[in-house]
Design a protein around this motif. Structure first.
Motif, PDB file in Angstrom:
ATOM      1  N   ASN A  22      16.971 -11.077   3.283  1.00  0.00           N
ATOM      2  CA  ASN A  22      16.411 -11.033   1.942  1.00  0.00           C
ATOM      3  C   ASN A  22      15.438  -9.859   1.840  1.00  0.00           C
ATOM      4  O   ASN A  22      14.388  -9.842   2.477  1.00  0.00           O
ATOM      5  CB  ASN A  22      15.700 -12.343   1.621  1.00  0.00           C
ATOM      6  CG  ASN A  22      15.375 -12.475   0.163  1.00  0.00           C
ATOM      7  OD1 ASN A  22      15.382 -11.507  -0.573  1.00  0.00           O
ATOM      8  ND2 ASN A  22      15.098 -13.694  -0.248  1.00  0.00           N
ATOM      9  N   THR A  23      15.773  -8.897   1.015  1.00  0.00           N
ATOM     10  CA  THR A  23      15.008  -7.671   0.924  1.00  0.00           C
ATOM     11  C   THR A  23      13.623  -7.888   0.334  1.00  0.00           C
ATOM     12  O   THR A  23      12.642  -7.321   0.812  1.00  0.00           O
ATOM     13  CB  THR A  23      15.769  -6.644   0.066  1.00  0.00           C
ATOM     14  OG1 THR A  23      17.111  -6.573   0.517  1.00  0.00           O
ATOM     15  CG2 THR A  23      15.152  -5.288   0.172  1.00  0.00           C
ATOM     16  N   LEU A  75      14.907  -0.878  -5.098  1.00  0.00           N
ATOM     17  CA  LEU A  75      15.656  -2.133  -5.165  1.00  0.00           C
ATOM     18  C   LEU A  75      16.233  -2.373  -6.557  1.00  0.00           C
ATOM     19  O   LEU A  75      17.367  -2.848  -6.693  1.00  0.00           O
ATOM     20  CB  LEU A  75      14.771  -3.304  -4.763  1.00  0.00           C
ATOM     21  CG  LEU A  75      14.461  -3.433  -3.286  1.00  0.00           C
ATOM     22  CD1 LEU A  75      13.540  -4.609  -3.041  1.00  0.00           C
ATOM     23  CD2 LEU A  75      15.728  -3.581  -2.487  1.00  0.00           C
ATOM     24  N   SER A  86      21.003  -7.699  -1.151  1.00  0.00           N
ATOM     25  CA  SER A  86      21.062  -8.225   0.207  1.00  0.00           C
ATOM     26  C   SER A  86      21.036  -7.076   1.212  1.00  0.00           C
ATOM     27  O   SER A  86      21.624  -6.016   0.997  1.00  0.00           O
ATOM     28  CB  SER A  86      22.340  -9.040   0.389  1.00  0.00           C
ATOM     29  OG  SER A  86      22.462  -9.467   1.727  1.00  0.00           O
ATOM     30  N   LEU A  87      20.330  -7.273   2.310  1.00  0.00           N
ATOM     31  CA  LEU A  87      20.245  -6.226   3.331  1.00  0.00           C
ATOM     32  C   LEU A  87      21.580  -5.988   4.017  1.00  0.00           C
ATOM     33  O   LEU A  87      21.821  -4.917   4.545  1.00  0.00           O
ATOM     34  CB  LEU A  87      19.185  -6.597   4.367  1.00  0.00           C
ATOM     35  CG  LEU A  87      17.735  -6.389   3.931  1.00  0.00           C
ATOM     36  CD1 LEU A  87      16.800  -6.869   5.011  1.00  0.00           C
ATOM     37  CD2 LEU A  87      17.469  -4.944   3.625  1.00  0.00           C
TER      38      LEU A  87
END
Length: 95
Positions: A22-23, A75, A86-87
């Motif tokens: 979760n960024t 982002l 999502s990363l």
């Protein structure tokens, strides 16, 4: 107070390790880490009345605010392009 700032630092480090997908949570944990560092620097420099330590703490706070603004703008742009932040998807951009 010193123990509390060290605990906050450890919790934010644990948050980065646990929530690597979760960024936004990684960004918030990184900001919390920087704020705990500012708190530690402020605590150690307030008693001997060292102005340099307080200037360093202010400098770190400024860098943290700029980093947060740039990270959130990246982002938002990435979300507009891909529809997800999502990363795992961001890691696919390497190349």
């Amino acid at each position: 107070m010193r123990v509390m700032s060290i605990i906050i630092f450890c919790i934010s480090l644990l948050g980065i390790i646990i929530n690597r997908s979760n960024t936004l949570l990684v960004l918030v944990c990184f900001e919390l880490m920087l704020l705990s560092i500012i708190l530690i620097i402020s605590i150690y420099t307030i008693k001997p009345n060292l102005i340099l330590g307080q200037v360093v703490a202010l400098y770190i706070a400024t860098i943290a605010a700029v980093e947060s603004a740039i990270g959130l703008s990246i982002l938002i742009g990435f979300y507009k392009l891909r529809g997800s932040i999502s990363l795992r998807i961001i890691n696919m951009l390497k190349g």
